[in-house]
Enzyme design. Structure first.
Site, PDB file in Angstrom:
ATOM      1  N   HIS A   1      -7.734   3.623   4.049  1.00  0.00           N
ATOM      2  CA  HIS A   1      -8.059   2.324   3.464  1.00  0.00           C
ATOM      3  C   HIS A   1      -9.538   1.989   3.473  1.00  0.00           C
ATOM      4  CE1 HIS A   1      -3.729   2.000   4.057  1.00  0.00           C
ATOM      5  NE2 HIS A   1      -3.779   1.180   3.028  1.00  0.00           N
TER       6      HIS A   1
ATOM      7  N   CYS B   1     -10.693   3.356   8.811  1.00  0.00           N
ATOM      8  CA  CYS B   1      -9.450   4.039   8.454  1.00  0.00           C
ATOM      9  C   CYS B   1      -9.709   4.995   7.283  1.00  0.00           C
ATOM     10  CB  CYS B   1      -8.373   3.028   8.052  1.00  0.00           C
ATOM     11  SG  CYS B   1      -7.023   3.800   7.141  1.00  0.00           S
TER      12      CYS B   1
ATOM     13  N   HIS C   1       3.134   4.325  -8.241  1.00  0.00           N
ATOM     14  CA  HIS C   1       4.556   4.136  -7.919  1.00  0.00           C
ATOM     15  C   HIS C   1       5.428   4.686  -9.054  1.00  0.00           C
ATOM     16  CE1 HIS C   1       2.470   0.451  -6.146  1.00  0.00           C
ATOM     17  NE2 HIS C   1       2.721   1.230  -5.114  1.00  0.00           N
TER      18      HIS C   1
ATOM     19  N   HIS D   1       2.311  -0.019  -9.870  1.00  0.00           N
ATOM     20  CA  HIS D   1       1.322   0.558 -10.786  1.00  0.00           C
ATOM     21  C   HIS D   1       1.661   2.016 -11.064  1.00  0.00           C
ATOM     22  CE1 HIS D   1      -0.436   2.603  -7.381  1.00  0.00           C
ATOM     23  NE2 HIS D   1      -0.726   1.462  -6.768  1.00  0.00           N
TER      24      HIS D   1
ATOM     25  N   LYS E   1      -6.739  -2.160  -5.430  1.00  0.00           N
ATOM     26  CA  LYS E   1      -6.627  -3.562  -5.823  1.00  0.00           C
ATOM     27  C   LYS E   1      -7.959  -4.103  -6.296  1.00  0.00           C
ATOM     28  CE  LYS E   1      -3.040  -5.936  -3.290  1.00  0.00           C
ATOM     29  NZ  LYS E   1      -2.697  -6.821  -2.204  1.00  0.00           N
TER      30      LYS E   1
ATOM     31  N   LYS F   1     -10.009   6.124  -6.890  1.00  0.00           N
ATOM     32  CA  LYS F   1      -8.755   5.823  -6.226  1.00  0.00           C
ATOM     33  C   LYS F   1      -8.159   4.549  -6.829  1.00  0.00           C
ATOM     34  CE  LYS F   1      -6.784   5.495  -1.807  1.00  0.00           C
ATOM     35  NZ  LYS F   1      -6.653   4.886  -0.583  1.00  0.00           N
TER      36      LYS F   1
ATOM     37  N   CYS G   1      -2.182   0.797   6.868  1.00  0.00           N
ATOM     38  CA  CYS G   1      -1.237   1.891   7.109  1.00  0.00           C
ATOM     39  C   CYS G   1      -0.081   1.442   7.980  1.00  0.00           C
ATOM     40  CB  CYS G   1      -1.909   3.047   7.842  1.00  0.00           C
ATOM     41  SG  CYS G   1      -3.258   3.794   6.962  1.00  0.00           S
TER      42      CYS G   1
ATOM     43  N   CYS H   1      -4.516   0.298  12.062  1.00  0.00           N
ATOM     44  CA  CYS H   1      -4.892  -0.068  10.689  1.00  0.00           C
ATOM     45  C   CYS H   1      -3.744  -0.859  10.082  1.00  0.00           C
ATOM     46  CB  CYS H   1      -5.169   1.180   9.841  1.00  0.00           C
ATOM     47  SG  CYS H   1      -5.308   0.753   8.087  1.00  0.00           S
TER      48      CYS H   1
HETATM   49  N1  MSP Z   1       6.502   1.542   2.134  1.00  0.00           N
HETATM   50  C1  MSP Z   1       5.912   2.807   2.324  1.00  0.00           C
HETATM   51  C2  MSP Z   1       6.919   3.913   2.145  1.00  0.00           C
HETATM   52  C3  MSP Z   1       8.117   3.811   3.014  1.00  0.00           C
HETATM   53  S1  MSP Z   1       9.257   5.070   2.664  1.00  0.00           S
HETATM   54  C4  MSP Z   1      10.389   4.985   3.893  1.00  0.00           C
HETATM   55  C5  MSP Z   1       4.774   2.998   1.332  1.00  0.00           C
HETATM   56  N2  MSP Z   1       4.826   2.243   0.230  1.00  0.00           N
HETATM   57  S2  MSP Z   1       3.746   2.237  -0.940  1.00  0.00           S
HETATM   58  O1  MSP Z   1       4.088   1.134  -1.788  1.00  0.00           O
HETATM   59  O2  MSP Z   1       2.435   2.255  -0.421  1.00  0.00           O
HETATM   60  O3  MSP Z   1       4.040   3.488  -1.807  1.00  0.00           O
HETATM   61  C6  MSP Z   1       3.572   4.718  -1.455  1.00  0.00           C
HETATM   62  C7  MSP Z   1       4.060   5.738  -2.458  1.00  0.00           C
HETATM   63  O4  MSP Z   1       3.735   5.344  -3.794  1.00  0.00           O
HETATM   64  C8  MSP Z   1       3.380   7.065  -2.292  1.00  0.00           C
HETATM   65  O5  MSP Z   1       3.962   7.848  -1.284  1.00  0.00           O
HETATM   66  C9  MSP Z   1       3.567   7.652  -3.650  1.00  0.00           C
HETATM   67  O6  MSP Z   1       4.903   8.056  -3.759  1.00  0.00           O
HETATM   68  C10 MSP Z   1       3.342   6.457  -4.556  1.00  0.00           C
HETATM   69  N3  MSP Z   1       1.933   6.308  -4.921  1.00  0.00           N
HETATM   70  C11 MSP Z   1       1.165   5.196  -4.714  1.00  0.00           C
HETATM   71  N4  MSP Z   1      -0.070   5.429  -5.236  1.00  0.00           N
HETATM   72  C12 MSP Z   1      -0.119   6.658  -5.766  1.00  0.00           C
HETATM   73  C13 MSP Z   1      -1.098   7.407  -6.450  1.00  0.00           C
HETATM   74  N5  MSP Z   1      -2.303   6.945  -6.665  1.00  0.00           N
HETATM   75  N6  MSP Z   1      -0.752   8.637  -6.897  1.00  0.00           N
HETATM   76  C14 MSP Z   1       0.497   9.146  -6.704  1.00  0.00           C
HETATM   77  N7  MSP Z   1       1.428   8.476  -6.062  1.00  0.00           N
HETATM   78  C15 MSP Z   1       1.161   7.247  -5.536  1.00  0.00           C
HETATM   79  O7  MSP Z   1       3.935   3.835   1.575  1.00  0.00           O
END
Ligand code: MSP
Length: 623
Positions: free
Chosen positions: A148, A145, A22, A19, A298, A295, A130, A127
């Site tokens: 979450h 948590c 990412h 989304h 899902k 936030k 996390c 959690c």
């Molecule tokens: N798999 C772990 C990361 C491992 S790195 C060795 C993880 N994955 S995640 O799919 O949850 O992605 C987290 C990352 O996605 C965040 O650190 C950020 O870079 C990005 N974001 C996810 N949601 C976000 C927002 N709402 N806003 C900005 N960035 C976001 O954690």
């Protein structure tokens, strides 16, 4: 500035579809990589997926598919999105790949051999979201948590520990010696005080599930998903000794969201110190996007902005510009579609688009070589470089727009259309050179527009990839002027918003990009049959799953594990005729053999079973 640049994004969990959040990290990383490439640095951009662990296993089970298959499907969605957003990553690492697992195992063995990993017992608040333990102090009232907003679980298990406490001092020393190790500074200070609070040994294995890399010589334990995941930054380069590693690892920059700084700024550097591998150069933590104040979650469909819907209408550059310009990199931001359109209209259409359009219009098919360096180009170039080197794309764009405005003002002041031909040509060469510089300077953020600006000026596109050097317009025959960023009026805005506004307005399924087309042959390989459910009982180990017995007309019952518990009671299922994927490879799901799959509607959660509108005998083929 070193001659190399290695930038990484977090590897994304495959429990969730990609989304806006990412896309944000990945777009920022892509823009920075393009900038460093343009500066002539050898650059490497890495992204990928984090596929092991309880969370992913749970998500796969909820869909009733084996974890590996689930991961394979989700990975395609991430890859598709990066393709659609024109992300120029040099590699895509998956933690399920052998090349990755090899390096994780080697790292583990090394730490174990030197006594930095030992077997102990762990009890704590865990959690699942996390994939991490919390102390009571870190939790919200009611043992919730903080990330979450869900209750944590009490977990007690035998576990391997990493002797992290031993690296507290060396890590603090590293922080002292490298003031830029973590950016922005506020995050650095936060982490330093966390480390000063004392580092405890870290539990680095789990024995409550199977989906992951087994601990060498003790396969009842799975390597903690964060140890596994963080190693991707090195495994993707082939590990120590490999040519790519030697070339790029010393220049590593990790771009991450602020949610995962503890893992990147404490655990990972301690692991590296223990392994005797160099630490990354810098870790840059960006802020968090909310959507209309909420936030991204899902359970709230309206927050699940799919960036490709926006880019399908506007092209990639509008979204890239907005995301990079709207908030300073470390800060939080609220995503509002109307603000995106407002920036499009003001900065892109009015300021930049108009400048190009007017200039080409006035040139009347001819732009002479030359141009006077009167608009402050070199100063802007220096400022933009300094800000991008310092990971401040928002301010860099702000600085660049000074040149856009200077060029617009110059036209307003000189009124070239009133000037006699030779003077008009000189003024327009100056403006054309400004546009050429702006194209080169904005290309990391606006790659498509930069190319179009070059093409409209009538310059060869291959000149558009480098950093501007001398201020001297080469002369050209401009193409026909076409608006780069057509203004979005109120009517069009309403139209776009209706298209972009996600799920509850349009239906959740509509946000899912259609899968690639397949041949009929492909489809015919799937053996679909009518099946009668004869028994349904709860899976002993998973809340969302049932173990079904079905009659598919084969003279013996088949056992199928299906994620239907959220949507149906067992008694509602028995006696129902459903559609069975009969030739799916059997898989063991949480310890129980599943010999097929039942078709149902719904993405993450089942919404409805696919049904037959008349009675048909078990075993009848469906085609
Ligand atoms: N798999 C772990 C990361 C491992 S790195 C060795 C993880 N994955 S995640 O799919 O949850 O992605 C987290 C990352 O996605 C965040 O650190 C950020 O870079 C990005 N974001 C996810 N949601 C976000 C927002 N709402 N806003 C900005 N960035 C976001 O954690």
């Amino acid at each position: 500035m070193s001659e190399r640049f290695y930038i990484t994004t977090p590897i994304y969990y495959v429990n969730d579809a990609p989304h806006l959040g990412h896309a944000y990290t990945t777009i920022v990383a892509d823009a920075l990589a393009r900038y460093h490439r343009a500066r002539g640095q050898e650059t490497y951009l890495l992204t990928g997926t984090d596929e092991h662990g309880q969370k992913v296993e749970d998500a796969a089970q909820a869909r009733g598919v084996p974890a590996r298959l689930h991961a394979d499907q989700m990975v395609e969605r991430f890859k598709d999105m990066w393709k659609q957003l024109d992300i120029k990553n040099d590699d895509f690492i998956r933690t399920t790949e052998d090349r990755h697992k090899k390096v994780v195992v080697a790292l583990w063995q090394r730490l174990a051999q030197q006594g930095d990993i030992y077997l102990g017992e762990y009890e704590g608040w865990y959690c699942r979201g996390c994939e991490a333990f919390y102390t009571e102090l870190q939790l919200e009232p009611g043992l919730i948590c903080p990330q979450h907003k869900q209750p944590v679980e009490r977990l007690k298990e035998q576990s391997y520990f990493f002797r992290m406490s031993k690296y507290e001092k060396p890590l603090l020393e590293h922080y002292e010696k490298h003031p830029d190790f973590v950016r922005p500074e506020a995050r650095r200070n936060e982490i330093v005080s966390f480390i000063r609070g004392g580092l405890r040994d870290l539990s680095v294995s789990r024995s409550t599930f199977k989906w992951g890399i087994p601990v060498p010589n003790d396969p009842g334990h799975i390597i903690y998903v964060w140890i596994d995941a963080l190693t991707n930054y090195v495994s993707a380069l082939g590990g120590p000794g490999a040519p790519l590693y030697e070339k790029f690892w010393p220049h590593a920059v990790h771009l991450i969201g602020k949610d995962i700084i503890r893992f990147h700024c404490v655990y990972w550097p301690c692991m590296l110190l223990a392994a005797g591998w160099p630490l990354p150069r810098t870790i840059v933590a960006h802020g968090w996007w909310t959507v209309r104040g909420q936030k991204i979650s899902k359970s709230i469909p309206a927050t699940r902005v799919d960036p490709t819907r926006i880019t399908a209408d506007l092209g990639n550059d509008g979204l890239r510009y907005f995301l990079l310009r709207e908030i300073p990199l470390g800060g939080d931001g609220d995503f509002v579609y109307e603000s995106l359109i407002a920036r499009w209209n003001s900065d892109l259409a009015n300021d930049l688009g108009n400048l190009v359009n007017r200039t080409i219009g006035m040139a009347k098919g001819e732009l002479a070589p030359g141009g006077a360096d009167v608009l402050g180009g070199p100063a802007v170039r220096a400022r933009v470089a300094e800000l991008l080197d310092g990971f401040q794309p928002s301010r860099a764009l702000e600085a660049l727009w000074e040149l856009v405005r200077a060029a617009n003002n110059y036209i307003a002041q000189k009124e070239p259309f009133r000037l006699p031909a030779p003077e008009r040509a000189a003024v327009l060469s100056t403006v054309a050179e400004a546009i050429r510089w702006i194209a080169l300077l904005c290309a990391p953020v606006l790659p498509d527009s930069a190319r179009r600006m070059y093409a409209q000026l009538g310059l060869a596109p291959d000149q558009g990839e480098t950093w501007p050097q001398a201020w001297a317009y080469p002369g050209s025959r401009p193409a026909k002027a076409e608006p780069l960023f057509p203004r979005i009026d109120e009517r069009r805005q309403a139209e776009l918003l209706a298209r972009w506004l996600p799920p509850e307005a349009v239906g959740a399924e509509a946000t899912v990009a259609p899968p690639a087309a397949i041949d009929l042959d492909h489809f015919q390989k799937i053996d679909l049959r009518v099946a009668l459910i004869t028994e349904a009982r709860k899976h002993p180990k998973a809340e969302k799953l049932y173990v079904l017995s079905v009659d598919a007309g084969e003279g013996r019952p088949r056992q199928v594990v299906a994620g239907l518990a959220g949507a149906y009671k067992p008694e509602d299922l028995v006696g129902r005729r459903v559609i069975l994927v009969a030739n799916l490879k059997p898989a063991t799901i949480r310890g129980i053999l599943s010999e097929g799959m039942i078709l149902a509607a719904g993405e993450d959660e089942v919404v409805a079973l696919a049904a037959l509108d008349r009675e048909a005998q078990p075993g009848v083929k469906i085609r």
